[in-house]
Design a protein around this motif. Structure first.
Motif, PDB file in Angstrom:
ATOM      1  N   VAL A 149       0.845  -1.189   0.000  1.00  0.00           N
ATOM      2  CA  VAL A 149       0.000   0.000   0.000  1.00  0.00           C
ATOM      3  C   VAL A 149       0.881   1.238   0.000  1.00  0.00           C
ATOM      4  N   LEU A 150       0.542   2.203  -0.845  1.00  0.00           N
ATOM      5  CA  LEU A 150       1.249   3.493  -0.911  1.00  0.00           C
ATOM      6  C   LEU A 150       0.359   4.556  -0.288  1.00  0.00           C
ATOM      7  N   ILE A 151       0.912   5.298   0.667  1.00  0.00           N
ATOM      8  CA  ILE A 151       0.171   6.316   1.406  1.00  0.00           C
ATOM      9  C   ILE A 151       0.925   7.636   1.319  1.00  0.00           C
ATOM     10  N   PRO A 152       0.393   8.658   0.651  1.00  0.00           N
ATOM     11  CA  PRO A 152       1.053   9.962   0.645  1.00  0.00           C
ATOM     12  C   PRO A 152       1.330  10.424   2.077  1.00  0.00           C
ATOM     13  N   ALA A 153       2.571  10.828   2.328  1.00  0.00           N
ATOM     14  CA  ALA A 153       3.005  11.146   3.690  1.00  0.00           C
ATOM     15  C   ALA A 153       2.742  12.605   4.048  1.00  0.00           C
ATOM     16  N   HIS A 154       2.508  12.808   5.335  1.00  0.00           N
ATOM     17  CA  HIS A 154       2.332  14.139   5.952  1.00  0.00           C
ATOM     18  C   HIS A 154       1.769  15.173   4.959  1.00  0.00           C
ATOM     19  N   VAL A 155       0.554  14.905   4.475  1.00  0.00           N
ATOM     20  CA  VAL A 155      -0.051  15.766   3.446  1.00  0.00           C
ATOM     21  C   VAL A 155      -0.385  17.159   3.966  1.00  0.00           C
ATOM     22  N   ASP A 156      -0.328  17.351   5.275  1.00  0.00           N
ATOM     23  CA  ASP A 156      -0.646  18.661   5.855  1.00  0.00           C
ATOM     24  C   ASP A 156       0.587  19.538   6.041  1.00  0.00           C
ATOM     25  N   ARG A 157       1.745  19.056   5.649  1.00  0.00           N
ATOM     26  CA  ARG A 157       2.962  19.854   5.818  1.00  0.00           C
ATOM     27  C   ARG A 157       3.197  20.766   4.617  1.00  0.00           C
ATOM     28  N   ASP A 158       4.095  21.742   4.827  1.00  0.00           N
ATOM     29  CA  ASP A 158       4.385  22.729   3.789  1.00  0.00           C
ATOM     30  C   ASP A 158       5.499  22.283   2.848  1.00  0.00           C
ATOM     31  N   CYS A 159       6.120  21.156   3.127  1.00  0.00           N
ATOM     32  CA  CYS A 159       7.172  20.670   2.236  1.00  0.00           C
ATOM     33  C   CYS A 159       7.107  19.144   2.151  1.00  0.00           C
ATOM     34  N   TYR A 160       7.528  18.630   1.017  1.00  0.00           N
ATOM     35  CA  TYR A 160       7.574  17.193   0.744  1.00  0.00           C
ATOM     36  C   TYR A 160       6.220  16.505   0.910  1.00  0.00           C
ATOM     37  N   SER A 161       5.148  17.228   0.623  1.00  0.00           N
ATOM     38  CA  SER A 161       3.815  16.628   0.656  1.00  0.00           C
ATOM     39  C   SER A 161       3.197  16.707  -0.734  1.00  0.00           C
ATOM     40  N   ILE A 162       2.347  15.746  -1.050  1.00  0.00           N
ATOM     41  CA  ILE A 162       1.727  15.697  -2.371  1.00  0.00           C
ATOM     42  C   ILE A 162       0.832  16.907  -2.608  1.00  0.00           C
TER      43      ILE A 162
END
Length: 244
Positions: A149-162
């Protein structure tokens, strides 16, 4: 059944990981904190997972082979697998596409590989804090092929998020879950930009032992097993939802 998990933990193999983040220390800290399952997810690699495998069984903790992948779009995703064989196939796929750039220890830190007794047995030479030559679409398909399973990480951050990088989650990808750092921020802001509902997990992204979650975040599974957890995160079990 509900179990307490932390699905995003870095070992000392990640150049940003603390030197005390050895395989045994991670498993023992998770045991002391009462977790049922953890994932060791180093940057673009996972060579310390096997060292923690047997100890996790002794401690009664489910260890999920994982990786924090940085695709060429320059955001992070957590990739989790059902067994070491599947993970090792994915790791080979990723490392073959990692830029051939030597790690600068003075700038980025060491990338230590350990044995099961926490002895340093090697150091990965190439810089792991880098984007691999793989698109998010290619990564998703490879993970799916291996049953993970692939889960986009820390989507609420200002950097390195999808969300920060693309502004959206591609509809072509059948992504079931996203990871957040701050549930309140996600619900009040990021969720408003999503055109569908996702299962939401919260993880520590721990780089130090003290940052590993206690019994803070739980998921519902139909069975207490590695397969049960992956099935829940993939959303393919009946009436099983990831929740706070």
């Amino acid at each position: 059944m509900e179990i307490f998990v932390d699905l995003h933990i870095h070992s000392d193999l990640s150049p940003c990981g603390d030197e005390l983040m050895t395989p045994s220390n991670i498993v023992n800290m998770a045991f002391l904190k009462g977790l049922d399952a953890i994932a060791i997810t180093d940057h673009n690699i996972g060579m310390n997972i096997e060292a923690a495998w047997n100890l996790s069984k002794e401690r009664g903790i489910i260890l999920i082979p994982g990786m924090e992948l940085q695709t060429k779009e320059e955001f992070h995703s957590i990739c989790l697998f059902r067994d070491l064989e599947s993970f090792n196939k994915f790791q080979k796929f990723v490392l073959a596409r990692l830029p051939n750039k030597k790690n600068n220890i003075e700038v980025f830190g060491s990338q230590h590989i350990y044995d099961s007794n926490d002895n340093i047995v090697g150091e990965y030479p190439l810089m792991l804090l880098n984007s691999v030559n793989v698109s998010i679409e290619e990564a998703f398909m490879e993970v799916e092929k291996l049953g993970g399973v692939l889960i986009p990480a820390h989507v609420d951050r200002d950097c390195y998020s999808i969300i920060n990088s693309l502004g959206f989650i591609p509809e072509s990808l059948d992504i079931k879950a996203v990871e957040v750092t701050d549930l309140k921020k996600f619900n009040n802001t990021i969720r408003l930009f999503m055109d569908k509902e996702y299962n939401v997990i919260q993880s520590s992204d721990a780089h130090k032992l003290e940052n590993i979650f206690e019994r803070k975040f739980k998921i519902k599974v139909c069975e207490m097993s590695l397969n049960g957890i992956i099935d829940s995160l993939r959303g393919i079990t009946n009436n099983v939802k990831v929740g706070e």
